[in-house]
Design an enzyme around this catalytic site. Structure first.
Site, PDB file in Angstrom:
ATOM      1  N   ARG A 126      -5.575 -12.014  14.205  1.00 54.44           N
ATOM      2  CA  ARG A 126      -5.281 -12.392  12.809  1.00 54.44           C
ATOM      3  C   ARG A 126      -6.573 -12.396  11.987  1.00 54.44           C
ATOM      4  O   ARG A 126      -6.570 -12.105  10.794  1.00 54.44           O
ATOM      5  CB  ARG A 126      -4.576 -13.756  12.758  1.00 54.44           C
ATOM      6  N   TYR A 163       4.499  -3.544 -11.878  1.00 47.52           N
ATOM      7  CA  TYR A 163       5.487  -3.388 -10.810  1.00 47.52           C
ATOM      8  C   TYR A 163       6.385  -4.637 -10.803  1.00 47.52           C
ATOM      9  O   TYR A 163       5.884  -5.767 -10.895  1.00 47.52           O
ATOM     10  CB  TYR A 163       4.765  -3.213  -9.460  1.00 47.52           C
ATOM     11  N   ASP A 200      -4.751  -3.422 -10.274  1.00 49.71           N
ATOM     12  CA  ASP A 200      -3.900  -2.780  -9.272  1.00 49.71           C
ATOM     13  C   ASP A 200      -4.088  -1.270  -9.431  1.00 49.71           C
ATOM     14  O   ASP A 200      -3.686  -0.679 -10.436  1.00 49.71           O
ATOM     15  CB  ASP A 200      -2.438  -3.200  -9.495  1.00 49.71           C
ATOM     16  N   LYS A 209       1.672   3.279  -0.392  1.00 51.28           N
ATOM     17  CA  LYS A 209       1.857   4.438  -1.281  1.00 51.28           C
ATOM     18  C   LYS A 209       0.886   5.571  -0.922  1.00 51.28           C
ATOM     19  O   LYS A 209       0.986   6.119   0.151  1.00 51.28           O
ATOM     20  CB  LYS A 209       1.721   3.987  -2.737  1.00 51.28           C
TER      21      LYS A 209
HETATM   22  C1  LIG Z   1       1.846  -0.781  -8.455  1.00 51.20           C
HETATM   23  C2  LIG Z   1       2.364  -1.499  -7.249  1.00 51.20           C
HETATM   24  N1  LIG Z   1       1.708  -2.577  -6.799  1.00 51.20           N
HETATM   25  C3  LIG Z   1       2.133  -3.269  -5.716  1.00 51.20           C
HETATM   26  C4  LIG Z   1       3.288  -2.904  -5.052  1.00 51.20           C
HETATM   27  C5  LIG Z   1       3.760  -3.715  -3.861  1.00 51.20           C
HETATM   28  O1  LIG Z   1       3.462  -3.060  -2.681  1.00 51.20           O
HETATM   29  P1  LIG Z   1       4.315  -3.217  -1.314  1.00 51.20           P
HETATM   30  O2  LIG Z   1       5.644  -2.585  -1.571  1.00 51.20           O
HETATM   31  O3  LIG Z   1       3.475  -2.483  -0.312  1.00 51.20           O
HETATM   32  O4  LIG Z   1       4.423  -4.659  -1.034  1.00 51.20           O
HETATM   33  C6  LIG Z   1       4.008  -1.783  -5.489  1.00 51.20           C
HETATM   34  C7  LIG Z   1       5.239  -1.382  -4.784  1.00 51.20           C
HETATM   35  O5  LIG Z   1       5.977  -0.522  -5.210  1.00 51.20           O
HETATM   36  C8  LIG Z   1       3.537  -1.068  -6.620  1.00 51.20           C
HETATM   37  O6  LIG Z   1       4.186  -0.003  -7.090  1.00 51.20           O
END
Ligand SMILES: Cc1ncc(COP(=O)(O)O)c(C=O)c1O
Length: 377
Positions: free
Chosen positions: A46, A98, A170, A195
């Protein structure tokens, strides 16, 4: 070291005693101690695991950070970053985010005493106006999900510094291959590693990359305490995915540029949101702050019926949530990624029943266009 080389070899490529060309998967929960007070540097997975550590070194090098921490998902990474704040703290956020981040902030973080003000962060004056005495951070996505708004990272960083706020970016949509927010003044960079970094629609992962040792120490404490760490096997899959990040990003962008141009002239398409189109509001800022436009496109069809027809008729393109993988995916933000956002807020942003989002993959662009053409007919 060049970014293409870092993707393939990691930050500092070392083989183990066997000469294994790929990083071994250290599938272990714990590590034996040689004696009292002695450690190999690894105690419990961990906290640290050699496979995850290699991945973290690669991502830190790609994002020009002091450290990168690999979480089980993007949302786990953003949740951990929210633990840096205390009840009473306030954060200015992009009003186009998101849907999962929106849900986290408004349903979990607010319950824990944080407050948020959502603003259009392309408007710098609006950001300044909404900073409060208890503000501690600015959280942005650029390009934003799903409306592809472009925020000027360097300008927001100046505002953040002047008010002693953390700037959290992000960077999921462009990946470190096209954009490095830390170079522009960001303090923390977030990724859904699910992604483009993973790139194959087969693994969930998340990253928080820090610009300072102080932030890294605070986040590592939260990481080991909360425990949403990436497994050794998934770390291996991410290392493997990143090896081809550069060629995937280039080729997917090439496809996206063709597709955006094709969509823009289609009679049933009313608007195309893609920063690579010179008509996009953020085209010039994108060219200045990023090395590419990426391969995410949102577009508005002429009616709800057309949008449904496209989703039901696509054959090659898959109607699925997520993005950034080799397969082209089409998403209905209103019902999928942004379903939890109140309707009035959603509509005001243009996330309506006519809006579709494409994550352009690696197939031949002619095949993707032919599929959309038959679905729109
Ligand atoms: C811009 C963005 N940030 C964060 C996330 C969250 O990621 P995760 O689905 O890996 O938890 C997403 C998911 O689609 C996203 O598009």
């Amino acid at each position: 070291m060049d970014i293409n080389t870092i993707c393939v070899h990691g930050s500092a490529h070392k083989t183990d005693y066997t000469g294994s060309v790929t990083v071994p998967i250290y599938q272990t929960a714990t590590f034996a101690h040689l004696g009292v007070g002695q450690s190999t540097g690894y105690d419990y997975s961990r906290l640290q695991n050699p496979t995850r550590e290699q991945l973290e070194n690669v991502v830190a090098a790609l994002e020009h950070g002091t450290d990168a921490i690999a979480f089980s998902t993007g949302m786990a990474a953003i949740s951990a970053v929210m633990e840096l704040f205390e009840a009473g703290d306030h954060i200015v956020i992009s009003d186009d985010l998101y849907g999962g981040s929106h849900r986290l902030f408004h349903h979990i973080s607010e319950k824990n005493g944080l407050t948020f003000t959502a603003v259009n962060t392309t408007d710098l004056l609006l950001i300044e106006k909404n900073i409060q005495p208890q503000s501690k951070a600015i959280f942005i996505e650029t390009p934003s999900n799903p409306m592809m708004q472009i925020t000027d990272i360097a300008e927001v960083a100046k505002i953040a510094k002047a008010h002693r706020l953390l700037l959290i970016v992000d960077n999921t949509f462009l990946s470190p291959y096209f954009q490095n927010p830390i170079d522009l003044g960001a303090d923390i960079v977030m990724h859904s590693g699910t992604k483009y970094l993973g790139g194959h629609n087969d693994t969930l992962a998340g990253f928080a990359v820090t610009a300072s040792n102080e932030l890294s120490e605070k986040l590592r404490f939260i990481f080991k305490t909360v425990g949403a760490c990436l497994s050794p096997f998934d770390s291996y899959l991410l290392i493997r995915g990143i090896k081809t990040l550069s060629i995937r990003m280039e080729r997917q962008q090439e496809n996206a540029l063709k597709l955006a141009g094709w969509l823009a002239q289609h009679p049933k398409i009313k608007a195309v949101y893609y920063a690579g189109l010179p008509t996009h509001h953020g085209y010039e800022i994108s060219k200045r702050q990023a090395r590419g436009f990426g391969s995410m496109i949102s577009f508005e069809t002429d009616s709800e019926q057309t949008a449904h027809q496209v989703l039901e008729r696509v054959k090659l393109i898959l109607f699925a949530e997520s993005l950034g993988g080799v397969e082209t995916l089409i998403t209905y933000p209103m019902l999928q990624t942004h379903a939890d956002i109140p309707a009035s807020e959603r509509e005001a942003k243009g996330i309506n029943e006519r809006l579709l989002r494409l994550s352009v993959g690696l197939e031949a662009s002619d095949d993707i266009i032919a599929d959309l053409e038959q679905a729109l007919r």
